[in-house]
Design a protein around this motif. Structure first.
Motif, PDB file in Angstrom:
ATOM      1  N   MET A 245       3.963   2.627 -13.564  1.00 53.82           N
ATOM      2  CA  MET A 245       2.840   2.243 -12.723  1.00 53.82           C
ATOM      3  C   MET A 245       3.215   1.377 -13.302  1.00 53.82           C
ATOM      4  O   MET A 245       2.048  -0.007 -12.984  1.00 53.82           O
ATOM      5  CB  MET A 245       1.812   3.332 -11.790  1.00 53.82           C
ATOM      6  CG  MET A 245       2.183   4.412 -11.173  1.00 53.82           C
ATOM      7  SD  MET A 245       0.909   5.501 -11.163  1.00 53.82           S
ATOM      8  CE  MET A 245      -0.529   3.740 -10.217  1.00 53.82           C
TER       9      MET A 245
ATOM     10  N   LYS B  51       2.333   1.157  -3.703  1.00 51.52           N
ATOM     11  CA  LYS B  51       1.179   1.772  -4.717  1.00 51.52           C
ATOM     12  C   LYS B  51       1.145   3.630  -4.523  1.00 51.52           C
ATOM     13  O   LYS B  51       1.344   4.604  -5.419  1.00 51.52           O
ATOM     14  CB  LYS B  51       0.178   1.023  -3.958  1.00 51.52           C
ATOM     15  CG  LYS B  51       0.110  -0.459  -5.088  1.00 51.52           C
ATOM     16  CD  LYS B  51      -0.741  -0.593  -4.733  1.00 51.52           C
ATOM     17  CE  LYS B  51      -0.605  -2.587  -4.488  1.00 51.52           C
ATOM     18  NZ  LYS B  51      -2.067  -2.977  -4.166  1.00 51.52           N
TER      19      LYS B  51
ATOM     20  N   ASP C 115      -5.232  -2.776   2.731  1.00 45.41           N
ATOM     21  CA  ASP C 115      -5.228  -3.596   2.185  1.00 45.41           C
ATOM     22  C   ASP C 115      -6.656  -4.633   1.828  1.00 45.41           C
ATOM     23  O   ASP C 115      -6.286  -5.412   3.524  1.00 45.41           O
ATOM     24  CB  ASP C 115      -4.228  -4.270   1.153  1.00 45.41           C
ATOM     25  CG  ASP C 115      -4.236  -4.873   0.030  1.00 45.41           C
ATOM     26  OD1 ASP C 115      -6.000  -5.212  -0.898  1.00 45.41           O
ATOM     27  OD2 ASP C 115      -3.466  -5.881  -0.702  1.00 45.41           O
TER      28      ASP C 115
ATOM     29  N   SER D  73       1.008  -1.402   0.432  1.00 45.25           N
ATOM     30  CA  SER D  73       0.158  -0.324   0.013  1.00 45.25           C
ATOM     31  C   SER D  73       1.210   1.222   0.502  1.00 45.25           C
ATOM     32  O   SER D  73       0.353   2.324  -1.102  1.00 45.25           O
ATOM     33  CB  SER D  73      -0.912   0.006   1.084  1.00 45.25           C
ATOM     34  OG  SER D  73      -2.039  -1.332   1.641  1.00 45.25           O
TER      35      SER D  73
ATOM     36  N   GLU E   5       2.315   6.431  -7.362  1.00 49.93           N
ATOM     37  CA  GLU E   5       1.422   6.970  -7.787  1.00 49.93           C
ATOM     38  C   GLU E   5       2.020   8.228  -7.723  1.00 49.93           C
ATOM     39  O   GLU E   5       1.371   9.186  -8.779  1.00 49.93           O
ATOM     40  CB  GLU E   5      -0.106   7.004  -7.197  1.00 49.93           C
ATOM     41  CG  GLU E   5      -0.677   5.736  -7.340  1.00 49.93           C
ATOM     42  CD  GLU E   5      -1.869   5.121  -6.383  1.00 49.93           C
ATOM     43  OE1 GLU E   5      -1.969   6.481  -5.540  1.00 49.93           O
ATOM     44  OE2 GLU E   5      -2.284   4.126  -7.026  1.00 49.93           O
TER      45      GLU E   5
END
Length: 116
Positions: free
Chosen positions: A67, A56, A116, A53, A60
């Motif tokens: 990505m 990510k 998650d 998480s 981003e």
């Protein structure tokens, strides 16, 4: 950067080469556990899913051009990112490790990570 220096520079993450892809992994619970403790009451444990998480959010916000190349296959006890694009994964892990070493930046990114 030669292979040995690269592998040393990303520790405690470790690099694994496969026939058609590469992975970078981390055995959880041995690195930056204090990051996840800041949101323990929300359910973060510092497991592989929590690391994914965080990674990510990093992708981003900091490396969005990567990505499409970076995938995650984390488990409870291990963070794992992989790609068939070696250069993309190397770029990711070098930059991610650098951010992990900056307490202010890593806390800021983690503030937007989702369970998650």
């Amino acid at each position: 950067m030669d292979t040995d220096n690269f592998k040393k520079s990303i520790k405690p993450f470790f690099w694994v080469e496969h026939e058609k892809s590469v992975s970078v992994c981390l055995n959880v619970g041995e690195y930056k556990t204090e990051i996840f403790q800041t949101r323990e009451e929300e359910g973060f444990e510092g497991n592989g899913y929590d690391w994914a998480s965080l990674a990510k959010v990093f992708l981003e916000e900091r490396k969005s051009e990567l990505m499409e190349f970076i995938k995650f296959d984390s488990e409870a006890d291990m963070f794992c990112a992989y790609s068939s694009n070696i250069d993309a994964l190397k770029t990711f892990i070098v930059a991610f490790k650098e951010i992990c070493e900056n307490k202010v930046l890593i806390q800021d990114l983690f503030s937007r990570a989702e369970l998650d």
